[in-house]
Design an enzyme around this catalytic site. Structure first.
Site, PDB file in Angstrom:
ATOM      1  N   ASP A  56       0.812  -1.075   0.001  1.00  0.00           N
ATOM      2  CA  ASP A  56      -0.142  -0.051  -0.001  1.00  0.00           C
ATOM      3  C   ASP A  56       0.986   1.175  -0.013  1.00  0.00           C
ATOM      4  O   ASP A  56       1.758   1.376   0.890  1.00  0.00           O
ATOM      5  CB  ASP A  56      -0.705  -0.032   1.232  1.00  0.00           C
ATOM      6  CG  ASP A  56      -2.043   1.048   1.338  1.00  0.00           C
ATOM      7  OD1 ASP A  56      -1.829   1.975   0.511  1.00  0.00           O
ATOM      8  OD2 ASP A  56      -2.795   0.969   2.040  1.00  0.00           O
ATOM      9  N   TYR A 143     -14.008   9.327  -4.042  1.00  0.00           N
ATOM     10  CA  TYR A 143     -13.061   9.496  -5.144  1.00  0.00           C
ATOM     11  C   TYR A 143     -12.937  11.189  -5.622  1.00  0.00           C
ATOM     12  O   TYR A 143     -11.769  11.442  -5.674  1.00  0.00           O
ATOM     13  CB  TYR A 143     -13.765   8.593  -6.116  1.00  0.00           C
ATOM     14  CG  TYR A 143     -12.695   8.669  -7.566  1.00  0.00           C
ATOM     15  CD1 TYR A 143     -11.564   8.101  -7.390  1.00  0.00           C
ATOM     16  CD2 TYR A 143     -13.150   9.061  -8.732  1.00  0.00           C
ATOM     17  CE1 TYR A 143     -10.824   7.902  -8.261  1.00  0.00           C
ATOM     18  CE2 TYR A 143     -12.303   8.889  -9.860  1.00  0.00           C
ATOM     19  CZ  TYR A 143     -11.058   8.512  -9.684  1.00  0.00           C
ATOM     20  OH  TYR A 143     -10.189   8.355 -10.641  1.00  0.00           O
TER      21      TYR A 143
END
Length: 317
Positions: A56, A143
């Protein structure tokens, strides 16, 4: 030259990594495979100039590089609604981590933003100086606002630390290696057409999208990275060939030879009614514009989906 591609196991990122390798670069892909797929890069894993870090980017430490493309993030409504917190974190903390890497290494940095920063636009086509019409707390906000924050953070690293960073606002892109289950209009329509299922149209089908083939997008991203003197530049990358959703459905039915019916569903919340890029800045700064026609690109994309659907059927038999 060492190039880091975050999100490099994703749709656009894997094509970018492949293109960079073909031109002799050392490529490091960083991807936690949340929405990326190992299948997209499996053909690169044995390459001597390729390295894959399954990690990540929000937890990454300093990673020396000459150039960093930050593409890591769920990008489809299905992906970011399934992983909304991760979407916010990769575009905030993940962007911070990679900007710190760029600052420490003196690397150029391209942040892959999105046309979603314009929200449901009131200006058509959308140019880079348009501030947008975004719902900051709606179902797409993880988003939209994640990318808007990532842009703001990138610009502060340009102003405060002199990082040579650039921002690409990516409009709808399609092509091979799209996830057939990601819910976006192109894979959704193609898979349904090839399997004979009804093509679902939300609303009246008059909402528009402008679709850019992935090879054109990769070329645009690379030009944005490679051109000198563009620190702090924000550039739309997309195809200004605006089509309605109904037109796209009819084109895909024609190219696949499918007799699948169209069915209409209620409109989705916060779904933009029009989306089309103004690419004058890309033409002026990069000498870039799309060259792959919608019919040509869609034919290649359909060929890809025929192949993967066929291989899935064989494995399941």
């Amino acid at each position: 030259m060492r190039v880091v591609v975050s999100g490099g196991a994703g749709f656009i990122g894997s094509h970018l990594a492949e293109d960079l390798l073909a031109d002799g670069f050392e490529v490091i892909v960083v991807d936690n495979l949340l929405t990326g797929r190992r299948d997209n890069i499996v053909h690169l894993l044995g390459h001597p100039r390729f390295r894959f870090l399954e990690q990540d980017v929000a937890t990454i430490e300093l990673l020396p590089a000459d150039a960093i493309f930050h593409l890591a993030s769920p990008a489809s409504p299905v992906g970011y609604r399934r992983h909304p917190i991760e979407t916010l974190l990769v575009n905030s903390i993940g962007t911070l981590r990679l900007l710190e890497c760029a600052r420490a290494s003196g690397a150029r940095f391209v942040f892959a933003s999105t046309s979603e920063v314009y929200g449901d636009p009131l200006v058509h086509p959308q140019s880079e100086d348009y501030y947008g019409n975004v719902n900051p707390v709606g179902p797409r906000s993880c988003y939209d606002e994640g990318k808007r924050f990532g842009e703001a953070l990138t610009m502060e690293f340009v102003r405060e630390y002199g990082v040579d960073a650039r921002i690409a606002r990516i409009f709808n892109t399609y092509g091979p290696r799209m996830d057939p289950d990601d819910g976006r209009v192109v894979p959704n329509f193609i898979v349904r057409a090839l399997t004979g299922e009804p093509l679902e149209i939300y609303g009246d089908g008059m909402q528009t999208r402008a679709l850019c083939y992935v090879s054109d997008m990769v070329r645009g991203l690379r030009l944005l990275m490679e051109r000198d003197g563009l620190a702090g530049s924000i550039v739309n990358l997309g195809n200004p060939d605006e089509r309605t959703i109904l037109e796209l459905a009819q084109l895909i039915l024609r190219l696949t030879g499918s007799k699948a019916p169209l069915i209409y569903r209620p409109p989705r919340p916060d779904d933009p009614t029009r989306r089309c890029p103004d690419i004058r800045r890309a033409r002026e700064l990069l000498g870039w514009e799309p060259v792959v026609s919608l019919e040509e690109g869609m034919t290649e994309t359909i060929r890809y989906f025929r192949r993967i659907l066929s291989s899935t059927t064989v494995r399941d038999a």
